[in-house]
Structures are given as C-alpha cells and as structure tokens.
Scaffold this motif. Structure first.
Motif, PDB file in Angstrom:
ATOM      1  N   TYR A  19       0.849  -1.191   0.000  1.00  0.00           N
ATOM      2  CA  TYR A  19       0.000   0.000   0.000  1.00  0.00           C
ATOM      3  C   TYR A  19       0.880   1.234   0.000  1.00  0.00           C
ATOM      4  N   LEU A  20       0.563   2.175  -0.905  1.00  0.00           N
ATOM      5  CA  LEU A  20       1.302   3.433  -1.013  1.00  0.00           C
ATOM      6  C   LEU A  20       0.420   4.565  -0.493  1.00  0.00           C
ATOM      7  N   SER A  30      16.364  -0.816   1.975  1.00  0.00           N
ATOM      8  CA  SER A  30      16.875  -0.355   3.264  1.00  0.00           C
ATOM      9  C   SER A  30      16.175   0.956   3.637  1.00  0.00           C
ATOM     10  N   PRO A  31      16.208   1.343   4.919  1.00  0.00           N
ATOM     11  CA  PRO A  31      15.525   2.574   5.342  1.00  0.00           C
ATOM     12  C   PRO A  31      15.994   3.823   4.606  1.00  0.00           C
ATOM     13  N   ASP A  32      17.287   3.890   4.225  1.00  0.00           N
ATOM     14  CA  ASP A  32      17.770   5.075   3.501  1.00  0.00           C
ATOM     15  C   ASP A  32      17.476   5.000   2.012  1.00  0.00           C
ATOM     16  N   GLY A  33      16.947   3.865   1.540  1.00  0.00           N
ATOM     17  CA  GLY A  33      16.563   3.728   0.143  1.00  0.00           C
ATOM     18  C   GLY A  33      17.696   3.486  -0.827  1.00  0.00           C
ATOM     19  N   ASP A  69      10.410   1.930  -2.671  1.00  0.00           N
ATOM     20  CA  ASP A  69      11.408   2.814  -2.073  1.00  0.00           C
ATOM     21  C   ASP A  69      10.826   4.223  -2.048  1.00  0.00           C
ATOM     22  N   LYS A  70      10.356   4.642  -0.889  1.00  0.00           N
ATOM     23  CA  LYS A  70       9.706   5.952  -0.801  1.00  0.00           C
ATOM     24  C   LYS A  70      10.708   7.100  -0.879  1.00  0.00           C
ATOM     25  N   GLN A  71      12.000   6.814  -0.709  1.00  0.00           N
ATOM     26  CA  GLN A  71      13.006   7.873  -0.772  1.00  0.00           C
ATOM     27  C   GLN A  71      13.213   8.363  -2.206  1.00  0.00           C
ATOM     28  N   VAL A  72      13.210   7.443  -3.160  1.00  0.00           N
ATOM     29  CA  VAL A  72      13.457   7.823  -4.556  1.00  0.00           C
ATOM     30  C   VAL A  72      12.269   7.500  -5.470  1.00  0.00           C
TER      31      VAL A  72
END
Length: 323
Positions: free
Chosen positions: A163-164, A259-262, A206-209
């Motif tokens: 889910y986004l 990973s958490p940092d993406g 990956d929500k970071q990128v």
C-alpha cells in the motif's frame, strides 16, 4: 517480522527479567518461561499477608499477562501490528478467519469470517478501522470498522501486495507479467505495469526515490519509476553476464526489501540465497547463503536497532545492518 514485533519482544524480555521469571539457558541462549508465575488469587493472598494493596506488590506490577486465545485452529497466514500499537490483526485458517486483538485489554476484540485464505494483508489506517486483504480466490477485500466494506476481483491470482499512502494505491503482484494498481480514492484500477517476466512474485517500494521493485520468477528484479510509469533499471542476478545455468542456480526471486535510507535492496531467492545491492552499482555488495536452501520468505530492516532480519521456512537470521 517488523519494528513493532521487535519492540514487543524486547519489552517482554525486559519485564521477564525484572519479574524474576524462570529462565533456562541452552547453548548460550536464554529461554523465558512466560507461563510460569503466580495467579491472581495468589497475588491477592500475598497482599493480604503483607497488609498492602495489590498494586503495591512489586511482583504484581512487573507481571506479564498473555493475550488469551491468541491462536488459530490450523495456521496463521498473516499477522500485523497496527501503527498505533494498540491492535494486533491476524488472518488464518481453518475456516478462513480474521481476528483483531486489543493489546490494552489483552483479549480478542472481534472475529470475522472471510471467504478465502489471505495471501497478503495491509493496514490502511492507524488502527484496525481500515484493512485490505489480498485473498487466494483472486479478490481484494477491504474491511472497515464495522466489517467487510467492499470486495473487488483482480484478473489473475495475486502473490503480493503493498500500500502506497501518498497516492492511496494498492499495488498487486500477480501470476502474470502485469502489476495491478488499484486506487482507493478513485475506486478503480489504474493502468498496470507490464514487466518482461512471465509472473511477479514480490514487490516493494522505495519511498526515498520513488522506485517500485518487482522480483520475478525469471530471477530478475525490475525497477519502475512510479511517477513516469516506466522501467528505470533491471538487475540480472547474480551478475550481468550470467548463463542460463547460473540463473537456474539462483532461481526465482521470492523476497525483496529496500533499506531505510533507500540506497540498498536485499533480494532473496527460492534457493536460500540473499544478495544485497547498492542501487547505484550493478553488482552485489554482499552475498549470503542459507544452509537449508529453502525459499527466502521475508526480509525486513529494523531501523531502531540497525538490524537486518531474513527468514526462510526453517530459521530466522539476524545481521548487523552496517556489516
């Protein structure tokens, strides 16, 4: 395995240590007996003897209470903790059932019968009021606080779902080359992503990128730019110039996790091998092989403790994220 589970486990261990519970040690591993302890009538009798209130007993304050009926008749397929930490939501069989437990009351809050076995489950809100379940009968069930709210059928059997929240999209990996996208705000399907593989086993975001990673049965991982809806890159495993025999050794991709940092992604195969890639580099930076050579079923990063948890059908291994 996720951050909520590890937090609950650490809390239980600290409480067990403070309460003086029976602890056994085997091969350097401590085993806490959570079922051994005084009952409530015994605490009341002890309080009367000491002529103090029940809540003033240190042993009573440090006691551990277990959730009652925390089980299924046959098997539990999926279990998640709500983001607010107040509810545990579990799906299992037989018959197919959804159970919601209240952690404050340490009891079963409600139980709902569902039509089919749950393949994947996602909590859409902070509590139990919004839940989406990918079922084995090609349906997605959306539950509200009062029960089942809506049910929608997907073209092919689903294998994984995420889910986004930023776009209110349910993204489903299926037994075909397409990745389905169901927008919950509009109430309709969006244009799917067409992968180059015959089917997709697992997906992560990956929500970071803003990259969507899709692990396929061909042993590859495809990266899709979610905004432009185009494939940005592809990782052939285990290397760029592998032969057909090498691809067969790695097998299908069964688990993926950013990973958490993406900047890194961990990829697990059906043969028990795990590769960790830096998304800026085409070759793996770390390789791990599980001794049982069973499919990797789950990979999770735990940001607070900086640990990486990897599970196959037999064991769970914990690695230092930094090393």
């Amino acid at each position: 395995i996720n951050a909520e589970y590890m937090g609950l486990l650490k809390l239980v261990i600290r409480m067990a240590a403070r309460s003086g519970m029976n602890v056994m040690q085997s091969n350097g591993v401590k085993i806490y007996d959570l079922s051994l302890g005084k009952s409530l009538p015994q605490f009341i009798e002890e309080a009367k003897k000491q002529k103090v209130k029940l809540k003033e007993l240190k042993e009573y304050r440090n006691r551990i209470e277990l959730i009652q009926d925390f089980q299924f008749r046959t098997v539990c397929n999926r279990i998640q903790v709500s983001p607010d930490g107040k509810y545990i939501i579990a799906a299992g069989i037989y018959p197919p059932t959804l159970k919601i437990f209240d952690t404050a009351e340490l009891s079963l809050k409600c139980q709902r019968g569902i039509d089919s076995e749950v393949v994947q489950m996602k909590i859409l809100s902070e509590d139990y009021s919004k839940i989406a379940m990918l079922c084995a009968d090609r349906n997605i069930e959306v539950h509200a606080q009062y029960g089942k709210h809506y049910k929608i059928r997907i073209p092919k059997f689903g294998r994984d779902m995420i889910y986004l929240p930023h776009s209110a999209d349910l993204v489903v990996a299926s037994s075909c080359n397409q990745i389905y996208r169901l927008n919950l705000e509009l109430g309709r399907f969006l244009a799917p992503f067409d992968t180059s593989a015959n089917s997709v086993n697992t997906i992560c975001f990956d929500k970071q990128v803003g990259l969507l990673a899709a692990g396929t049965e061909s042993g590859t991982v495809e990266f899709w730019d979610y905004k432009s809806r185009k494939m940005a890159a592809q990782i052939p495993l285990p290397d760029n110039n592998r032969s057909f025999v090498e691809m067969q050794k790695f097998g299908e991709v069964t688990a993926t996790q950013f990973s958490p940092d993406g900047l890194q992604i961990a990829i697990g195969s059906e043969n028990g091998k795990v590769l960790i890639y830096d998304i800026r580099y085409p070759l793996p930076v770390t390789s791990m092989q599980f001794q049982y050579r069973k499919p990797i079923i789950n990979i999770k990063y735990q940001p607070e403790s900086k640990k990486l948890f990897i599970a196959d059908k037999k064991i769970v291994k914990i690695y230092n994220d930094a090393s």
